[in-house]
Design a protein around this motif. Structure first.
Motif, PDB file in Angstrom:
ATOM      1  N   VAL A 118       0.877  -1.172   0.000  1.00 26.77           N
ATOM      2  CA  VAL A 118       0.000   0.000   0.000  1.00 26.77           C
ATOM      3  C   VAL A 118       0.910   1.217   0.000  1.00 26.77           C
ATOM      4  N   MET A 119       0.708   2.142  -0.954  1.00 25.02           N
ATOM      5  CA  MET A 119       1.655   3.257  -1.046  1.00 25.02           C
ATOM      6  C   MET A 119       0.956   4.593  -1.252  1.00 25.02           C
ATOM      7  N   LEU A 120       1.392   5.550  -0.469  1.00 28.80           N
ATOM      8  CA  LEU A 120       1.039   6.949  -0.687  1.00 28.80           C
ATOM      9  C   LEU A 120       2.135   7.533  -1.560  1.00 28.80           C
ATOM     10  N   ARG A 152     -19.160   0.000  -1.984  1.00 28.91           N
ATOM     11  CA  ARG A 152     -19.250   1.358  -2.535  1.00 28.91           C
ATOM     12  C   ARG A 152     -18.007   1.640  -3.375  1.00 28.91           C
ATOM     13  N   PHE A 153     -18.080   2.715  -4.149  1.00 29.22           N
ATOM     14  CA  PHE A 153     -16.902   3.208  -4.856  1.00 29.22           C
ATOM     15  C   PHE A 153     -16.089   4.013  -3.849  1.00 29.22           C
ATOM     16  N   ALA A 154     -14.996   3.427  -3.394  1.00 24.55           N
ATOM     17  CA  ALA A 154     -14.253   3.962  -2.257  1.00 24.55           C
ATOM     18  C   ALA A 154     -12.980   4.680  -2.701  1.00 24.55           C
ATOM     19  N   TYR A 155     -12.640   5.729  -1.967  1.00 28.81           N
ATOM     20  CA  TYR A 155     -11.367   6.413  -2.163  1.00 28.81           C
ATOM     21  C   TYR A 155     -10.261   5.624  -1.468  1.00 28.81           C
ATOM     22  N   GLY A 156      -9.082   5.640  -2.074  1.00 26.28           N
ATOM     23  CA  GLY A 156      -7.971   4.927  -1.458  1.00 26.28           C
ATOM     24  C   GLY A 156      -6.655   5.302  -2.102  1.00 26.28           C
ATOM     25  N   LEU A 157      -5.655   4.463  -1.873  1.00 29.50           N
ATOM     26  CA  LEU A 157      -4.314   4.670  -2.398  1.00 29.50           C
ATOM     27  C   LEU A 157      -3.936   3.506  -3.302  1.00 29.50           C
ATOM     28  N   PRO A 158      -2.952   3.690  -4.180  1.00 32.36           N
ATOM     29  CA  PRO A 158      -2.480   2.564  -4.978  1.00 32.36           C
ATOM     30  C   PRO A 158      -2.055   1.406  -4.079  1.00 32.36           C
ATOM     31  N   ILE A 167       3.449  -1.077   4.051  1.00 30.08           N
ATOM     32  CA  ILE A 167       2.925   0.265   3.848  1.00 30.08           C
ATOM     33  C   ILE A 167       4.077   1.252   3.729  1.00 30.08           C
ATOM     34  N   MET A 168       4.000   2.140   2.741  1.00 35.44           N
ATOM     35  CA  MET A 168       5.114   3.054   2.483  1.00 35.44           C
ATOM     36  C   MET A 168       4.625   4.342   1.849  1.00 35.44           C
ATOM     37  N   ASN A 226      -5.169   0.588   6.120  1.00 38.67           N
ATOM     38  CA  ASN A 226      -3.773   0.621   5.692  1.00 38.67           C
ATOM     39  C   ASN A 226      -3.431   1.948   5.014  1.00 38.67           C
ATOM     40  N   ALA A 227      -4.385   2.495   4.262  1.00 35.77           N
ATOM     41  CA  ALA A 227      -4.177   3.799   3.632  1.00 35.77           C
ATOM     42  C   ALA A 227      -4.064   4.895   4.690  1.00 35.77           C
ATOM     43  N   ILE A 228      -4.860   4.801   5.745  1.00 29.04           N
ATOM     44  CA  ILE A 228      -4.808   5.786   6.825  1.00 29.04           C
ATOM     45  C   ILE A 228      -3.440   5.759   7.496  1.00 29.04           C
ATOM     46  N   ILE A 229      -2.867   4.570   7.683  1.00 33.42           N
ATOM     47  CA  ILE A 229      -1.527   4.468   8.273  1.00 33.42           C
ATOM     48  C   ILE A 229      -0.517   5.218   7.421  1.00 33.42           C
ATOM     49  N   ALA A 230      -0.577   5.045   6.099  1.00 36.34           N
ATOM     50  CA  ALA A 230       0.359   5.728   5.199  1.00 36.34           C
ATOM     51  C   ALA A 230       0.180   7.241   5.275  1.00 36.34           C
TER      52      ALA A 230
END
Length: 211
Positions: free
Chosen positions: A76-78, A99-105, A157-158, A197-201
């Motif tokens: 998972v990467m920001l 749902r169509f969710a927002y996230g990270l690559p 996560i990075m 995991n995106a929140i952690i990044a």
């Protein structure tokens, strides 16, 4: 050495406090797998029904039953465009939240890949973003289990800082549909990202930006 000794003493003190509340299970002992039955096998994960023997302080064992989702490790990467101070977000359908969710690559690691190799491959496939030469820096937030009560999925996560990059054609899987866009830091913070995991990044990058 003094810091390591202090950390070890603190850990042992914490374990003694926890041991005092034991209901009889020896959590310093070893767990034994009594049986495993695969009840579902899919293209991305399998589900196992497992019986385990937990050691008792008094000797012997007590048996428990659990189900576990066996899942490949993932990345998972920001992604940070350093010259423009922008960040890459995505949107796609997620069955868990329906749902169509927002996230990270993000994506699964292939066999033989390390986390950085997998991250760059997934970044190129999903967004077409490819760093130029060595103009990329990795800031690793850590490796964390997505939900250790139900799956062995380990998320690496990075934050990826890109000094120079270019765009290539995206390469989606047959059933993969992903939107991506560059946004400012305030826009990213205003985006309703709910994937842990995106929140952690994002929080990891927030700490860097406030230092």
């Amino acid at each position: 050495m003094e810091d390591q000794h202090t950390d070890s003493a603190a850990e042992h003190s914490m374990e003694r406090l926890l041991d005092a509340s034991s209901d009889g299970v020896d959590m310093n002992g070893a767990v034994t797998v009594a049986s495993t039955t695969t009840v579902f096998r899919g293209p991305i994960f399998t589900v196992d029904d497992v019986e385990l023997d937990l050691p008792l302080v008094s000797g012997g064992t007590t048996r428990i039953r659990r189900q576990i989702i066996r899942h490949a490790p993932c990345v998972v990467m920001l992604v940070h465009d350093v010259p423009g101070d922008r960040y890459l977000i995505e949107r796609e359908y997620r069955i868990g939240s329906d749902r169509f969710a927002y996230g990270l690559p993000a994506g699964l690691m292939d066999k033989g890949e390390n986390p950085e190799q997998a991250a760059l491959r997934e970044l190129a496939e999903e967004t077409g973003t490819v760093p130029d030469d060595a103009a990329v820096r990795f800031d690793h937030a850590g490796a964390y289990y997505s939900s250790e009560g139900m799956t062995d999925e380990l998320a690496h996560i990075m934050v990826i800082h890109l000094d120079r990059w270019h765009t290539e054609d995206r390469r989606f899987d047959a059933d993969e549909h992903v939107e991506s866009a560059w946004v400012t830091w305030p826009q990213l913070l205003d985006t309703p990202v709910t994937e842990s995991n995106a929140i952690i990044a994002i929080q990891h990058e927030m700490l860097r930006r406030t230092r």
